[in-house]
Design an enzyme around this catalytic site. Structure first.
Site, short mmCIF file in Angstrom:
data_model
loop_
_atom_site.label_atom_id
_atom_site.label_comp_id
_atom_site.label_asym_id
_atom_site.label_seq_id
_atom_site.Cartn_x
_atom_site.Cartn_y
_atom_site.Cartn_z
N LYS A 178 29.88 31.88 37.10
CA LYS A 178 30.04 31.75 38.53
C LYS A 178 28.76 32.09 39.28
O LYS A 178 28.29 31.35 40.13
CB LYS A 178 31.17 32.69 38.97
CG LYS A 178 31.69 32.47 40.34
CD LYS A 178 32.48 31.20 40.40
CE LYS A 178 33.48 31.25 41.53
NZ LYS A 178 34.49 32.29 41.29
N ASP A 238 37.46 29.05 37.96
CA ASP A 238 38.13 30.33 37.82
C ASP A 238 39.63 30.12 37.98
O ASP A 238 40.11 28.99 38.03
CB ASP A 238 37.58 31.34 38.84
CG ASP A 238 37.93 30.96 40.27
OD1 ASP A 238 38.51 29.88 40.47
OD2 ASP A 238 37.62 31.74 41.18
#
Length: 222
Positions: A123, A142
DNA sequence: ATCCCGAGGG
DNA sequence: CCCTCTGGAT
């Protein structure tokens, strides 16, 4: 789902969750080093909290070399207010050391290299690449992106790699980063795991999950 | 109470 | 897969 419907969903989400305001602070990042460090610090915290410590942090450690020479223990009190300060102090110092030792004091520009840095996962690497270098390598999947994509009907899969490919195929690459952001925000605010707020959802009429609900079918979620 | 644009370790 | 790390805003 076809691309037109997907794009319509994107446009509505963009209205619902304006990106410009939220992104202003990223655009003010001075250089890749600050972008990297601030993005590491941003994990599980608010932008406001990170902004509160950035001046103190960078006036004391303006470059990788100077942060690399610091001890995590002396960085800790500076970033105390952001939470996870012990872990993050260690991460940014060790990241700075690795920048100096492995990357000539520069921030690397590939997903693989970035993820070798302590505190940088998929991320964070994704955000650094797009914010610091304008490289949209992909979409970080996610739990929010996964749940929302499956519900709306952007994908049929629950496999993160497949979901990423489906999203990349569905949206033009200029908006990948926006899509990532929007799905996360939507997943947190409206399309929550429990008790999704359909009455406040701007894409409810495009959503497969909602359609199945109205048809009386219990949507299967794994 | 609940949430924050997660990552690392077991 | 699970758990832990953490303070601040709301």
């Amino acid at each position: 789902m076809n691309r037109e419907t997907a794009c319509e969903a994107y446009r509505r989400l963009l209205v619902q969750y304006p990106i410009v305001d939220d992104r202003r602070h990223f655009l003010n990042f001075h250089n890749p080093f600050e972008t990297l460090i601030l993005t590491i610090l941003s994990a599980q915290t608010t932008d406001r909290a990170v902004n509160a410590v950035r001046d103190t942090l960078f006036s004391r450690y303006p470059t990788p070399e100077e942060l690399a020479r610091a001890e995590p223990g002396e960085v800790e009190p500076i970033i105390k207010s952001i939470g996870f300060h012990r872990t993050k102090a260690r991460h940014i110092v060790e990241t700075a050391r690795k920048l100096v030792s492995d990357f000539g004091g520069e921030v690397p520009q590939t997903m693989e290299e970035l993820q070798t840095l302590p505190g940088v996962g998929r991320k964070t690497a994704n955000i650094v690449l797009s914010q610091a270098f304008g490289i949209n390598v992909g979409i970080a999947v996610d739990t929010h992106v996964r749940r929302v994509s499956k519900r709306i009907g952007f994908t049929d899969s629950t496999n993160p790699a497949v979901i990423e490919r489906d999203l990349m195929a569905l949206f033009p690459h200029e908006v990948w980063r926006d899509i990532n952001y929007l799905l996360i925000r939507h997943g947190r605010a409206v399309c929550t795991a429990q008790n999704p707020k359909h009455d406040r959802c701007v894409v409810a009429d495009l959503c497969r999950y909602c359609r199945e609900l109205r048809a009386g079918k219990p949507p299967d979620e794994e």
